[in-house]
Design a protein around this motif. Structure first.
Motif, PDB file in Angstrom:
ATOM      1  N   VAL A 110       0.861  -1.183   0.000  1.00  0.00           N
ATOM      2  CA  VAL A 110       0.000   0.000   0.000  1.00  0.00           C
ATOM      3  C   VAL A 110       0.894   1.228   0.000  1.00  0.00           C
ATOM      4  O   VAL A 110       1.902   1.276   0.703  1.00  0.00           O
ATOM      5  CB  VAL A 110      -0.915   0.000   1.253  1.00  0.00           C
ATOM      6  N   LYS A 111       0.519   2.214  -0.796  1.00  0.00           N
ATOM      7  CA  LYS A 111       1.231   3.494  -0.788  1.00  0.00           C
ATOM      8  C   LYS A 111       0.183   4.587  -0.923  1.00  0.00           C
ATOM      9  O   LYS A 111      -0.413   4.758  -1.976  1.00  0.00           O
ATOM     10  CB  LYS A 111       2.246   3.576  -1.921  1.00  0.00           C
ATOM     11  N   ASN A 112      -0.026   5.311   0.153  1.00  0.00           N
ATOM     12  CA  ASN A 112      -1.022   6.372   0.142  1.00  0.00           C
ATOM     13  C   ASN A 112      -0.405   7.759   0.006  1.00  0.00           C
ATOM     14  O   ASN A 112      -1.123   8.730  -0.191  1.00  0.00           O
ATOM     15  CB  ASN A 112      -1.910   6.290   1.380  1.00  0.00           C
ATOM     16  N   GLN A 113       0.897   7.849   0.120  1.00  0.00           N
ATOM     17  CA  GLN A 113       1.590   9.116  -0.135  1.00  0.00           C
ATOM     18  C   GLN A 113       2.050   9.084  -1.584  1.00  0.00           C
ATOM     19  O   GLN A 113       3.166   8.683  -1.887  1.00  0.00           O
ATOM     20  CB  GLN A 113       2.783   9.291   0.821  1.00  0.00           C
ATOM     21  N   LEU A 114       1.154   9.475  -2.477  1.00  0.00           N
ATOM     22  CA  LEU A 114       1.419   9.402  -3.903  1.00  0.00           C
ATOM     23  C   LEU A 114       1.780  10.784  -4.446  1.00  0.00           C
ATOM     24  O   LEU A 114       1.511  11.805  -3.814  1.00  0.00           O
ATOM     25  CB  LEU A 114       0.177   8.868  -4.628  1.00  0.00           C
ATOM     26  N   ASP A 115       2.385  10.803  -5.622  1.00  0.00           N
ATOM     27  CA  ASP A 115       2.714  12.071  -6.270  1.00  0.00           C
ATOM     28  C   ASP A 115       1.488  12.678  -6.949  1.00  0.00           C
ATOM     29  O   ASP A 115       1.331  13.891  -7.016  1.00  0.00           O
ATOM     30  CB  ASP A 115       3.808  11.862  -7.324  1.00  0.00           C
ATOM     31  N   LEU A 116       0.626  11.794  -7.459  1.00  0.00           N
ATOM     32  CA  LEU A 116      -0.530  12.243  -8.224  1.00  0.00           C
ATOM     33  C   LEU A 116      -1.635  11.203  -8.119  1.00  0.00           C
ATOM     34  O   LEU A 116      -1.363  10.003  -8.191  1.00  0.00           O
ATOM     35  CB  LEU A 116      -0.134  12.414  -9.705  1.00  0.00           C
ATOM     36  N   VAL A 117      -2.882  11.674  -7.949  1.00  0.00           N
ATOM     37  CA  VAL A 117      -4.041  10.789  -7.957  1.00  0.00           C
ATOM     38  C   VAL A 117      -4.997  11.273  -9.043  1.00  0.00           C
ATOM     39  O   VAL A 117      -5.324  12.464  -9.108  1.00  0.00           O
ATOM     40  CB  VAL A 117      -4.762  10.754  -6.589  1.00  0.00           C
ATOM     41  N   MET A 148      -1.993  15.704  -1.765  1.00  0.00           N
ATOM     42  CA  MET A 148      -1.218  15.392  -2.972  1.00  0.00           C
ATOM     43  C   MET A 148      -1.860  16.076  -4.161  1.00  0.00           C
ATOM     44  O   MET A 148      -2.960  16.606  -4.065  1.00  0.00           O
ATOM     45  CB  MET A 148      -1.156  13.889  -3.198  1.00  0.00           C
ATOM     46  N   GLN A 149      -1.186  16.041  -5.292  1.00  0.00           N
ATOM     47  CA  GLN A 149      -1.737  16.606  -6.513  1.00  0.00           C
ATOM     48  C   GLN A 149      -2.848  15.703  -7.040  1.00  0.00           C
ATOM     49  O   GLN A 149      -2.737  14.476  -6.973  1.00  0.00           O
ATOM     50  CB  GLN A 149      -0.645  16.731  -7.576  1.00  0.00           C
ATOM     51  N   THR A 150      -3.877  16.343  -7.579  1.00  0.00           N
ATOM     52  CA  THR A 150      -5.003  15.593  -8.120  1.00  0.00           C
ATOM     53  C   THR A 150      -5.324  16.083  -9.526  1.00  0.00           C
ATOM     54  O   THR A 150      -5.106  17.250  -9.862  1.00  0.00           O
ATOM     55  CB  THR A 150      -6.252  15.735  -7.233  1.00  0.00           C
ATOM     56  N   LEU A 151      -5.848  15.165 -10.297  1.00  0.00           N
ATOM     57  CA  LEU A 151      -6.175  15.446 -11.686  1.00  0.00           C
ATOM     58  C   LEU A 151      -7.402  14.617 -12.030  1.00  0.00           C
ATOM     59  O   LEU A 151      -7.542  13.493 -11.552  1.00  0.00           O
ATOM     60  CB  LEU A 151      -4.969  15.015 -12.526  1.00  0.00           C
ATOM     61  N   THR A 152      -8.293  15.174 -12.830  1.00  0.00           N
ATOM     62  CA  THR A 152      -9.460  14.433 -13.296  1.00  0.00           C
ATOM     63  C   THR A 152      -9.547  14.537 -14.804  1.00  0.00           C
ATOM     64  O   THR A 152      -9.340  15.608 -15.370  1.00  0.00           O
ATOM     65  CB  THR A 152     -10.758  14.977 -12.660  1.00  0.00           C
ATOM     66  N   VAL A 172     -13.446  18.059  -1.714  1.00  0.00           N
ATOM     67  CA  VAL A 172     -12.108  18.555  -2.037  1.00  0.00           C
ATOM     68  C   VAL A 172     -12.047  18.894  -3.529  1.00  0.00           C
ATOM     69  O   VAL A 172     -12.268  18.018  -4.359  1.00  0.00           O
ATOM     70  CB  VAL A 172     -11.028  17.487  -1.704  1.00  0.00           C
ATOM     71  N   PRO A 173     -11.755  20.152  -3.853  1.00  0.00           N
ATOM     72  CA  PRO A 173     -11.634  20.473  -5.281  1.00  0.00           C
ATOM     73  C   PRO A 173     -10.400  19.800  -5.880  1.00  0.00           C
ATOM     74  O   PRO A 173      -9.385  19.611  -5.216  1.00  0.00           O
ATOM     75  CB  PRO A 173     -11.500  21.996  -5.301  1.00  0.00           C
ATOM     76  N   ILE A 174     -10.488  19.464  -7.135  1.00  0.00           N
ATOM     77  CA  ILE A 174      -9.398  18.807  -7.858  1.00  0.00           C
ATOM     78  C   ILE A 174      -8.450  19.890  -8.370  1.00  0.00           C
ATOM     79  O   ILE A 174      -8.877  20.949  -8.803  1.00  0.00           O
ATOM     80  CB  ILE A 174      -9.986  17.974  -9.016  1.00  0.00           C
ATOM     81  N   ASP A 175      -7.154  19.602  -8.350  1.00  0.00           N
ATOM     82  CA  ASP A 175      -6.172  20.593  -8.796  1.00  0.00           C
ATOM     83  C   ASP A 175      -6.295  20.913 -10.278  1.00  0.00           C
ATOM     84  O   ASP A 175      -6.227  22.068 -10.680  1.00  0.00           O
ATOM     85  CB  ASP A 175      -4.730  20.099  -8.526  1.00  0.00           C
TER      86      ASP A 175
END
Length: 182
Positions: A110-117, A148-152, A172-175
């Motif tokens: 498991v890795k929850n500290q990600l660079d991008l989701v 973390m950074q987020t993208l949709t 939470v708004p997406i970046d």
């Protein structure tokens, strides 16, 4: 419109849109934007989901990320409305969760500290990037806990100019939002 009504409306709209060739064209466009995106290029550990047929097809994105030597993590729901991201490798067996979402079958790290989701959505506002998901609150809880950074990636029927639905303190708004370009 409340979120429950919006979800029902969006599910119908997206299921109809999935039957069109326009969906395939938009997915190809989103794919090219995604793999060349600066945030994707700068990220090593990337979290995604494998969506339903009416969502953006993320399987080509996942394979492209693996070919780019990125580490891919897939969302896996846990008891008590928790969600973790589990390492995924090409060829790993996937099983359907109780929500019908494909998840890793194995207990990889498991890795929850990600660079991008890359967050899924049924609807998203262009102006503030507030999204409406499937109603479980898993992503919002996760994003409130881990920064973390987020993208949709959004198909045309998912895009709303403004959020015409209630926004809660947990939302939470997406970046960044990637939409089909002309």
């Amino acid at each position: 419109m409340d979120k429950t009504e919006l979800r029902k409306m969006q599910l119908n709209r997206l299921q109809e849109f999935a039957k069109t060739t326009q969906k395939q064209r938009e997915e190809i466009n989103l794919f090219h934007q995604f793999v060349s995106h600066p945030k994707v290029k700068a990220s090593q550990n990337i979290g995604l989901t494998i969506g339903e047929d009416f969502e953006v097809d993320t399987l080509p994105l996942i394979e492209a990320l693996l070919e780019m030597n990125k580490s891919v993590y897939l969302a896996k729901v846990r008891p008590h409305k928790r969600m973790d991201f589990v390492a995924y490798h090409s060829g790993d067996q996937l099983v359907k969760s109780k929500f019908g979402v494909l998840e890793p079958n194995l207990d990889h790290p498991v890795k929850n500290q990600l660079d991008l989701v890359v967050t899924p959505c049924l609807a998203i506002s262009q102006n503030h990037h507030y999204r409406v998901g499937f109603g479980g609150g898993y992503f919002d809880r996760f994003l409130n806990q881990y920064q973390m950074q987020t993208l949709t990636l959004a198909l045309t029927p998912m895009i709303f100019e403004t959020a015409d639905w209630p926004i809660s303190m947990m939302d939470v708004p997406i970046d960044e939002l990637i939409i089909p370009s002309e």
